[in-house]
Design an enzyme around this catalytic site. Structure first.
Site, PDB file in Angstrom:
ATOM      1  N   CYS A 235      36.453  51.786  35.332  1.00 17.82           N
ATOM      2  CA  CYS A 235      36.225  51.745  36.772  1.00 17.82           C
ATOM      3  C   CYS A 235      36.775  52.955  37.515  1.00 17.82           C
ATOM      4  O   CYS A 235      36.445  53.156  38.685  1.00 17.82           O
ATOM      5  CB  CYS A 235      36.838  50.474  37.351  1.00 17.82           C
ATOM      6  SG  CYS A 235      36.094  48.964  36.704  1.00 17.82           S
ATOM      7  N   HIS A 314      47.213  59.262  32.671  1.00 12.61           N
ATOM      8  CA  HIS A 314      46.662  58.498  31.548  1.00 12.61           C
ATOM      9  C   HIS A 314      47.808  57.977  30.699  1.00 12.61           C
ATOM     10  O   HIS A 314      48.601  58.740  30.157  1.00 12.61           O
ATOM     11  CB  HIS A 314      45.755  59.407  30.706  1.00 12.61           C
ATOM     12  CG  HIS A 314      44.747  58.667  29.874  1.00 12.61           C
ATOM     13  ND1 HIS A 314      45.080  57.640  29.041  1.00 12.61           N
ATOM     14  CD2 HIS A 314      43.401  58.830  29.757  1.00 12.61           C
ATOM     15  CE1 HIS A 314      43.985  57.194  28.434  1.00 12.61           C
ATOM     16  NE2 HIS A 314      42.951  57.892  28.863  1.00 12.61           N
ATOM     17  N   HIS A 399      44.253  55.796  55.847  1.00 13.05           N
ATOM     18  CA  HIS A 399      43.361  54.802  55.249  1.00 13.05           C
ATOM     19  C   HIS A 399      43.584  54.718  53.741  1.00 13.05           C
ATOM     20  O   HIS A 399      43.905  55.716  53.089  1.00 13.05           O
ATOM     21  CB  HIS A 399      41.897  55.158  55.534  1.00 13.05           C
ATOM     22  CG  HIS A 399      41.618  55.449  56.972  1.00 13.05           C
ATOM     23  ND1 HIS A 399      41.609  54.475  57.943  1.00 13.05           N
ATOM     24  CD2 HIS A 399      41.360  56.622  57.607  1.00 13.05           C
ATOM     25  CE1 HIS A 399      41.354  55.027  59.108  1.00 13.05           C
ATOM     26  NE2 HIS A 399      41.193  56.327  58.939  1.00 13.05           N
ATOM     27  N   HIS A 403      40.593  50.329  44.447  1.00  9.70           N
ATOM     28  CA  HIS A 403      39.508  49.751  43.657  1.00  9.70           C
ATOM     29  C   HIS A 403      39.512  48.233  43.730  1.00  9.70           C
ATOM     30  O   HIS A 403      40.524  47.577  43.435  1.00  9.70           O
ATOM     31  CB  HIS A 403      39.623  50.204  42.208  1.00  9.70           C
ATOM     32  CG  HIS A 403      38.739  49.454  41.267  1.00  9.70           C
ATOM     33  ND1 HIS A 403      37.386  49.319  41.470  1.00  9.70           N
ATOM     34  CD2 HIS A 403      39.021  48.764  40.120  1.00  9.70           C
ATOM     35  CE1 HIS A 403      36.863  48.595  40.494  1.00  9.70           C
ATOM     36  NE2 HIS A 403      37.837  48.239  39.662  1.00  9.70           N
ATOM     37  N   ASN A 436      33.058  43.301  42.317  1.00 12.87           N
ATOM     38  CA  ASN A 436      33.576  44.476  41.619  1.00 12.87           C
ATOM     39  C   ASN A 436      32.376  45.279  41.114  1.00 12.87           C
ATOM     40  O   ASN A 436      31.751  44.920  40.117  1.00 12.87           O
ATOM     41  CB  ASN A 436      34.466  44.037  40.454  1.00 12.87           C
ATOM     42  CG  ASN A 436      35.055  45.222  39.682  1.00 12.87           C
ATOM     43  OD1 ASN A 436      34.642  46.360  39.864  1.00 12.87           O
ATOM     44  ND2 ASN A 436      36.005  44.930  38.819  1.00 12.87           N
TER      45      ASN A 436
END
Length: 515
Positions: A235, A314, A399, A403, A436
């Site tokens: 995602c 990562h 703002h 996700h 989603n």
């Protein structure tokens, strides 16, 4: 039921919108203003002295210039050195990247599917046990997803049709709809033949010819167009696409980059009885977005945003992070996305890693100072009982687009980042209205902010994406102008007055999915 919102001022300074009326919040803002403006106060006295003595400085500069001209060094050599230094400075600067516009597709109304319809289809599907049918019913009720999301016919049909043809139809319908809307919004700026870079990210459907080739064929792009097709990146792949486009735009002058973020549900709808793999069925829905980036200075005045930062982290070297969201087959051979019990802890660590890198780039001096003081107290003076200081990112951004992976995800990040309902509204409403939609959800959230008329010139927006692996990626956008709600097509505009709506509290039975 509408949630009352605090009004924003037009100022670019932090306001109480999203802070509440707590006395401590007011004290914190006062401290922030004092510390952040100290540097300007310290420069006032030297500046006054400079202005007072400017005639003396000007006389000295003129005298030195005359001495240089009368010296043995040729004037043209001096001018050449100045010219070379100037050229080197401007050539070494990275090109600015502008977001000209973007479009989020609103699927055909015939694809709209309520939770009741989903449960009817689930009940008709003979592969689920009665216990897991009830389990899914509870998931649907408490997922934070509303009754007007979209699913493809290949999923709703009984039995489902997980074929390549159906998956391609689903992906192409979303891609073409998003690109067509984007080209309609930017027709005065760019034609399809002007696009030099195409990047598509679709994690679970990677056919050949690729989806990039499908776009080149459909819109008859030029022969030397540069294409990339990103798969399996979850995602957060949309922000990875932005990062890739940014690097390509640094080496290809006067170029346009088209990014398409999409996902296909057809071949990954789970029809088994492994509960860790059933959650995604209740959250993932159809959606897609197309984004146009430019490095042309002439496009600055007509672009919406400028890209300020991209931070990618990562944690895949850690085994728990790597296996926290894992595509696999169950014991009966049915494919789906398995979510581990460690997912929330993994997400928290990924966020911590990302904001540790992002913080020094965006936080005001007041927050960096407090963070440094606490760090010194813990590390140098061994004051272990002092809690780690979490910087207030509301002082850096107006703002937030987080996700919309699931209700529990949003609850956790709201708590960790100490955000308000107002801050979280774009993410929660996107989850409710569209579900989603994987990597494109961040763009539905930004579209929500635009439809509400909240984006003002100078505002900074933080997009946060999570993905399998496990990754956490951030982008920061700077608004180049006020964005008005009636600018072009927007998937929210015909119903924005209905939002925000009340969403029931999440149950402990829900575990999040982040891709």
């Amino acid at each position: 039921m509408h949630i009352p919102l605090l009004p924003r001022t037009s100022s670019n300074l932090p306001t109480m919108a999203g802070y509440g009326s707590n006395k401590n919040n007011y004290l914190k803002l006062i401290y922030h203003y004092l510390i952040s403006n100290t540097i300007y106060i310290l420069f006032i006295f030297p500046l006054v002295a400079l202005i007072t003595n400017q005639h003396i400085i000007a006389h000295k500069l003129w005298h030195n210039l005359l001495q240089l001209i009368n010296s043995n060094l040729p004037v043209h050599l001096i001018l050449l050195l100045i010219f070379l230094a100037t050229v080197t400075f401007f050539m070494s600067r990275p090109r600015e990247v502008y977001l000209v516009d973007f479009a989020c597709c609103k699927p055909n109304p015939c694809y709209r599917t309520s939770k009741v319809t989903c449960m009817d289809v689930t009940s008709q599907n003979k592969t689920f046990t009665q216990e897991n049918i009830e389990f899914q019913r509870k998931l649907f009720e408490r997922s934070g997803v509303g009754d007007e999301t979209y699913l493809p016919p290949s999923v709703i049909d009984v039995p489902p049709k997980p074929t390549i043809d159906e998956a391609r139809k689903e992906a192409e319908s979303l891609i073409f709809l998003a690109i067509d809307e984007l080209l309609a919004k930017t027709k005065e700026v760019v034609l399809p033949q002007d696009v030099g870079i195409v990047i598509v990210n679709c994690s679970v459907f990677t056919p050949f010819p690729s989806l990039c080739a499908t776009i080149v064929n459909r819109y008859k792009l030029k022969e030397d167009v540069i294409t990339y097709n990103l798969g399996g990146m979850g995602c957060s792949a949309g922000l990875i696409s932005v990062d890739l486009a940014k690097h390509l735009l640094q080496v290809h002058p006067n170029s346009y980059a088209l990014i398409v973020s999409v996902e296909s549900l057809t071949q990954n709808w789970y029809c088994g009885n492994n509960r860790s793999m059933l959650i995604s069925n209740c959250l993932f829905r159809m959606g897609g977005a197309a984004i146009l980036l430019s490095n042309r200075l002439s496009d600055r005045h007509r672009s919406k945003y400028q890209l300020v930062h991209v931070v990618r982290t990562h944690n895949g070297a850690d085994d728990k992070s790597y296996t926290s969201a894992y595509q696999q087959e169950d014991e009966t051979g049915r494919r789906g996305l398995a979510l581990s019990k460690d997912l929330m802890a993994v997400a928290g660590e990924a966020l911590k890693t990302n904001i540790t890198t992002l913080g020094p780039l965006v936080l005001p001096l007041s927050e960096q100072f407090l963070f440094l003081v606490v760090l010194i107290a813990k590390k140098v003076f061994r004051m272990r009982k002092i809690k780690s200081y979490l910087p207030d990112f509301k002082l850096a951004f107006e703002h937030f687009c987080i996700h919309a992976g699931g209700r529990a995800v949003l609850d956790e990040l709201e708590k960790k980042l100490e955000l308000s309902q107002w801050n979280m509204e774009p993410s929660r409403m996107t989850l409710y209205r569209y579900g989603n939609t994987s990597s494109s959800s961040l763009w539905y959230e930004l579209a929500y902010l635009e439809a509400k008329g909240r984006i003002k010139k100078g505002d900074k927006t933080w997009q946060i994406g999570f993905g399998s692996g496990f990754k956490c990626n951030s982008t920061v956008w700077h608004a180049l102008r006020n964005i008005y709600p009636n600018e072009g097509s927007n998937p929210w505009m015909d119903e924005i007055d209905k939002f925000p709506v009340h969403v029931p509290q999440v149950s402990s039975i829900i575990r999040p999915t982040m891709g």
